[in-house]
Design an enzyme around this catalytic site. Structure first.
Site, PDB file in Angstrom:
ATOM      1  N   SER A  20       0.812  -1.219   0.000  1.00  0.00           N
ATOM      2  CA  SER A  20       0.000   0.000   0.000  1.00  0.00           C
ATOM      3  C   SER A  20       0.854   1.282   0.000  1.00  0.00           C
ATOM      4  CB  SER A  20      -0.968   0.008   1.182  1.00  0.00           C
ATOM      5  OG  SER A  20      -1.945  -0.995   0.986  1.00  0.00           O
ATOM      6  N   LYS A  69      -8.826  -6.254  10.371  1.00  0.00           N
ATOM      7  CA  LYS A  69      -9.940  -5.944   9.471  1.00  0.00           C
ATOM      8  C   LYS A  69     -11.320  -6.166  10.098  1.00  0.00           C
ATOM      9  CE  LYS A  69      -8.397  -6.496   4.737  1.00  0.00           C
ATOM     10  NZ  LYS A  69      -8.634  -7.240   3.514  1.00  0.00           N
ATOM     11  N   GLY A 133     -12.996 -17.862   2.780  1.00  0.00           N
ATOM     12  CA  GLY A 133     -12.358 -17.058   3.822  1.00  0.00           C
ATOM     13  C   GLY A 133     -12.796 -15.601   3.720  1.00  0.00           C
ATOM     14  N   GLY A 134     -11.978 -14.719   4.301  1.00  0.00           N
ATOM     15  CA  GLY A 134     -12.321 -13.297   4.347  1.00  0.00           C
ATOM     16  C   GLY A 134     -12.492 -12.690   2.961  1.00  0.00           C
ATOM     17  N   ARG A 156     -12.326 -26.186   0.814  1.00  0.00           N
ATOM     18  CA  ARG A 156     -11.696 -27.359   1.421  1.00  0.00           C
ATOM     19  C   ARG A 156     -12.447 -27.788   2.675  1.00  0.00           C
ATOM     20  NH1 ARG A 156      -5.680 -26.445   3.580  1.00  0.00           N
ATOM     21  NH2 ARG A 156      -6.836 -24.910   4.815  1.00  0.00           N
ATOM     22  N   THR A 157     -12.792 -26.819   3.513  1.00  0.00           N
ATOM     23  CA  THR A 157     -13.603 -27.114   4.707  1.00  0.00           C
ATOM     24  C   THR A 157     -15.051 -26.795   4.335  1.00  0.00           C
ATOM     25  OG1 THR A 157     -11.724 -26.347   6.034  1.00  0.00           O
ATOM     26  CG2 THR A 157     -13.822 -26.641   7.192  1.00  0.00           C
ATOM     27  N   ARG A 160     -17.401 -24.166   6.077  1.00  0.00           N
ATOM     28  CA  ARG A 160     -17.212 -22.716   5.887  1.00  0.00           C
ATOM     29  C   ARG A 160     -17.920 -22.238   4.618  1.00  0.00           C
ATOM     30  NH1 ARG A 160     -11.298 -20.518   6.506  1.00  0.00           N
ATOM     31  NH2 ARG A 160     -12.327 -18.613   7.135  1.00  0.00           N
ATOM     32  N   ILE A 221      -7.358 -14.325  -7.268  1.00  0.00           N
ATOM     33  CA  ILE A 221      -7.055 -13.076  -6.558  1.00  0.00           C
ATOM     34  C   ILE A 221      -5.659 -13.107  -5.941  1.00  0.00           C
ATOM     35  CG2 ILE A 221      -9.511 -12.646  -6.141  1.00  0.00           C
ATOM     36  CD1 ILE A 221      -8.842 -13.097  -3.121  1.00  0.00           C
TER      37      ILE A 221
HETATM   38  P1  NAP Z   1      -8.363 -16.646   4.660  1.00  0.00           P
HETATM   39  O1  NAP Z   1      -9.512 -15.924   5.283  1.00  0.00           O
HETATM   40  O2  NAP Z   1      -7.284 -17.200   5.519  1.00  0.00           O
HETATM   41  O3  NAP Z   1      -8.989 -17.851   3.779  1.00  0.00           O
HETATM   42  C1  NAP Z   1      -8.138 -18.766   3.130  1.00  0.00           C
HETATM   43  C2  NAP Z   1      -8.971 -19.634   2.187  1.00  0.00           C
HETATM   44  O4  NAP Z   1      -8.062 -20.459   1.456  1.00  0.00           O
HETATM   45  C3  NAP Z   1      -9.929 -20.586   2.905  1.00  0.00           C
HETATM   46  O5  NAP Z   1     -11.055 -20.802   2.083  1.00  0.00           O
HETATM   47  C4  NAP Z   1      -9.088 -21.857   3.023  1.00  0.00           C
HETATM   48  O6  NAP Z   1      -9.842 -23.051   3.149  1.00  0.00           O
HETATM   49  C5  NAP Z   1      -8.394 -21.839   1.686  1.00  0.00           C
HETATM   50  N1  NAP Z   1      -7.145 -22.612   1.662  1.00  0.00           N
HETATM   51  C6  NAP Z   1      -5.978 -22.310   2.291  1.00  0.00           C
HETATM   52  N2  NAP Z   1      -5.046 -23.238   2.002  1.00  0.00           N
HETATM   53  C7  NAP Z   1      -5.654 -24.144   1.176  1.00  0.00           C
HETATM   54  C8  NAP Z   1      -5.216 -25.340   0.538  1.00  0.00           C
HETATM   55  N3  NAP Z   1      -3.967 -25.792   0.699  1.00  0.00           N
HETATM   56  N4  NAP Z   1      -6.087 -26.017  -0.240  1.00  0.00           N
HETATM   57  C9  NAP Z   1      -7.352 -25.555  -0.420  1.00  0.00           C
HETATM   58  N5  NAP Z   1      -7.827 -24.428   0.164  1.00  0.00           N
HETATM   59  C10 NAP Z   1      -6.989 -23.746   0.955  1.00  0.00           C
HETATM   60  O7  NAP Z   1      -7.609 -15.727   3.600  1.00  0.00           O
HETATM   61  P2  NAP Z   1      -8.245 -14.544   2.702  1.00  0.00           P
HETATM   62  O8  NAP Z   1      -8.112 -13.257   3.418  1.00  0.00           O
HETATM   63  O9  NAP Z   1      -9.583 -14.978   2.232  1.00  0.00           O
HETATM   64  O10 NAP Z   1      -7.198 -14.492   1.477  1.00  0.00           O
HETATM   65  C11 NAP Z   1      -7.084 -15.563   0.561  1.00  0.00           C
HETATM   66  C12 NAP Z   1      -6.021 -15.240  -0.484  1.00  0.00           C
HETATM   67  O11 NAP Z   1      -6.430 -14.131  -1.253  1.00  0.00           O
HETATM   68  C13 NAP Z   1      -4.656 -14.886   0.103  1.00  0.00           C
HETATM   69  O12 NAP Z   1      -3.664 -15.534  -0.673  1.00  0.00           O
HETATM   70  C14 NAP Z   1      -4.565 -13.386  -0.059  1.00  0.00           C
HETATM   71  O13 NAP Z   1      -3.243 -12.934  -0.238  1.00  0.00           O
HETATM   72  C15 NAP Z   1      -5.386 -13.161  -1.323  1.00  0.00           C
HETATM   73  N6  NAP Z   1      -6.010 -11.820  -1.372  1.00  0.00           N
HETATM   74  C16 NAP Z   1      -5.771 -11.038  -2.450  1.00  0.00           C
HETATM   75  C17 NAP Z   1      -6.370  -9.781  -2.516  1.00  0.00           C
HETATM   76  C18 NAP Z   1      -6.098  -8.878  -3.696  1.00  0.00           C
HETATM   77  O14 NAP Z   1      -6.282  -7.651  -3.573  1.00  0.00           O
HETATM   78  N7  NAP Z   1      -5.733  -9.416  -4.831  1.00  0.00           N
HETATM   79  C19 NAP Z   1      -7.211  -9.328  -1.480  1.00  0.00           C
HETATM   80  C20 NAP Z   1      -7.451 -10.188  -0.400  1.00  0.00           C
HETATM   81  C21 NAP Z   1      -6.829 -11.432  -0.348  1.00  0.00           C
HETATM   82  P3  NAP Z   1     -10.267 -23.595   4.589  1.00  0.00           P
HETATM   83  O15 NAP Z   1     -11.508 -22.847   4.969  1.00  0.00           O
HETATM   84  O16 NAP Z   1     -10.505 -25.037   4.330  1.00  0.00           O
HETATM   85  O17 NAP Z   1      -9.107 -23.357   5.520  1.00  0.00           O
END
Ligand code: NAP
Length: 282
Positions: A20, A69, A133-134, A156-157, A160, A221
């Site tokens: 940022s 957040k 996730g978030g 995966r879960t 959720r 993303i």
């Molecule tokens: P989060 O709340 O921790 O959620 C992670 C998600 O990924 C959950 O659905 C989780 O599944 C799944 N996951 C993690 N490891 C996995 C695996 N090995 N196999 C299958 N599913 C898996 O994270 P988040 O905030 O949603 O962010 C997710 C990703 O988006 C991150 O990499 C982040 O950097 C990226 N992101 C990018 C932007 C952008 O501006 N481009 C903005 C926000 C986030 P479970 O529920 O089963 O654990």
């Protein structure tokens, strides 16, 4: 002497990885604005004092990242409808002594697709969202806003995915990741999981991708790497692909405009600068 420099920044812990500051400082330079944008490593216990200083006028506002957040909402005076629906705040600004919290991830997600896959929401019959996730919360909100008739969420879960689908209700549905028809005729596929983050070889297989609608768009993303295995596989099948960096850039636009009074453009120069930074720091 009266301080004229407008101050904003990003709060989180850890914060060193945040892009940022580079994004906002690039805009401050481009528009020759007398402003500052700093990264603040803030613990949960420090949040009340931080926002008290903002209320006194020491800052125009801030971005909010992990782990704050969800928790900052209770320290603000009002949330936008988007932030309240998503249940997370990533942008704060001041109106008088009142602090307003918004979430611009849904906007950034849709603006990125508007830029790189124009018409992505024209048919809008079915979208498949991987992850619950978030980030998935913001993306489902964006897809509902663009009128998708069916939004299928696979995670995966599975519990959720079910919770996320229940939270938004129709048109969302939780589906199994191993459903052989998962991708069938979908107009849009979005990966919101961190599964593809940090991939180095990019040769993960995505069976069934060929079942997407002929003119489907596929987006991930995750932006480290820029070309994830999902985007490579989708490209091989001839689908339009959009990487996640544009979402990061576009989500920054509304905050900058609130704090500094100029709506900044997401340009190729800005993108190249962030790509160079990602290449050098990972
Ligand atoms: P989060 O709340 O921790 O959620 C992670 C998600 O990924 C959950 O659905 C989780 O599944 C799944 N996951 C993690 N490891 C996995 C695996 N090995 N196999 C299958 N599913 C898996 O994270 P988040 O905030 O949603 O962010 C997710 C990703 O988006 C991150 O990499 C982040 O950097 C990226 N992101 C990018 C932007 C952008 O501006 N481009 C903005 C926000 C986030 P479970 O529920 O089963 O654990």
């Amino acid at each position: 002497m009266v301080e004229t420099t407008i101050r904003a920044g990003v709060i989180g812990r850890p914060i060193a990885h945040s892009r940022s500051p580079l994004i906002h400082r690039t805009w401050l330079d481009a528009y020759r604005i007398d402003g500052r944008y700093d990264a603040h490593d803030i613990s949960p216990a420090d949040l009340p004092a931080f926002f008290a200083a903002m209320r006194r006028g020491e800052m125009a506002g801030c971005n909010v990242t992990i782990p704050h957040k969800e928790t900052v909402a209770g320290l603000l005076d009002r949330l936008t409808e988007t932030a309240a629906t998503i249940g997370a705040v990533n942008t704060v600004w001041r109106e008088g002594e009142r602090l307003i919290g918004d979430n611009t991830d849904a906007y950034g997600f849709a603006a990125n697709l508007d830029e790189y896959a124009p018409g992505w929401d024209r048919r809008a019959e079915r979208a498949v969202v991987l992850g619950a996730g978030g980030a998935a919360l913001a993306i489902v909100h964006a897809l509902i806003g663009r009128g998708f008739g069916a939004i299928d969420i696979a995670n995966r879960t599975p519990e959720r995915a079910a919770m996320l689908a229940d939270r938004f209700g129709k048109p969302c549905r939780a589906v199994a990741l191993d459903d052989p028809d998962l991708y069938r005729n979908a107009d849009l596929l979005v990966n919101t999981t961190s599964l593809t983050m940090g991939e180095t070889d990019g040769d993960r297989q995505w069976p069934g991708l060929e079942q997407l609608a002929d003119d489907a768009a596929v987006t991930d993303i995750v932006y480290t790497p820029l070309k994830t295995s999902l985007l490579s596989a989708a490209e091989r099948h001839g689908f339009r692909t959009v990487d996640g960096l544009g979402m990061l850039l576009h989500q920054a636009v509304p905050g900058f405009e609130r704090w500094f009074g100029v709506r900044p453009a997401v340009t190729q120069v800005l993108r190249a600068k962030i790509v160079a930074d990602l290449d050098s720091h990972g």
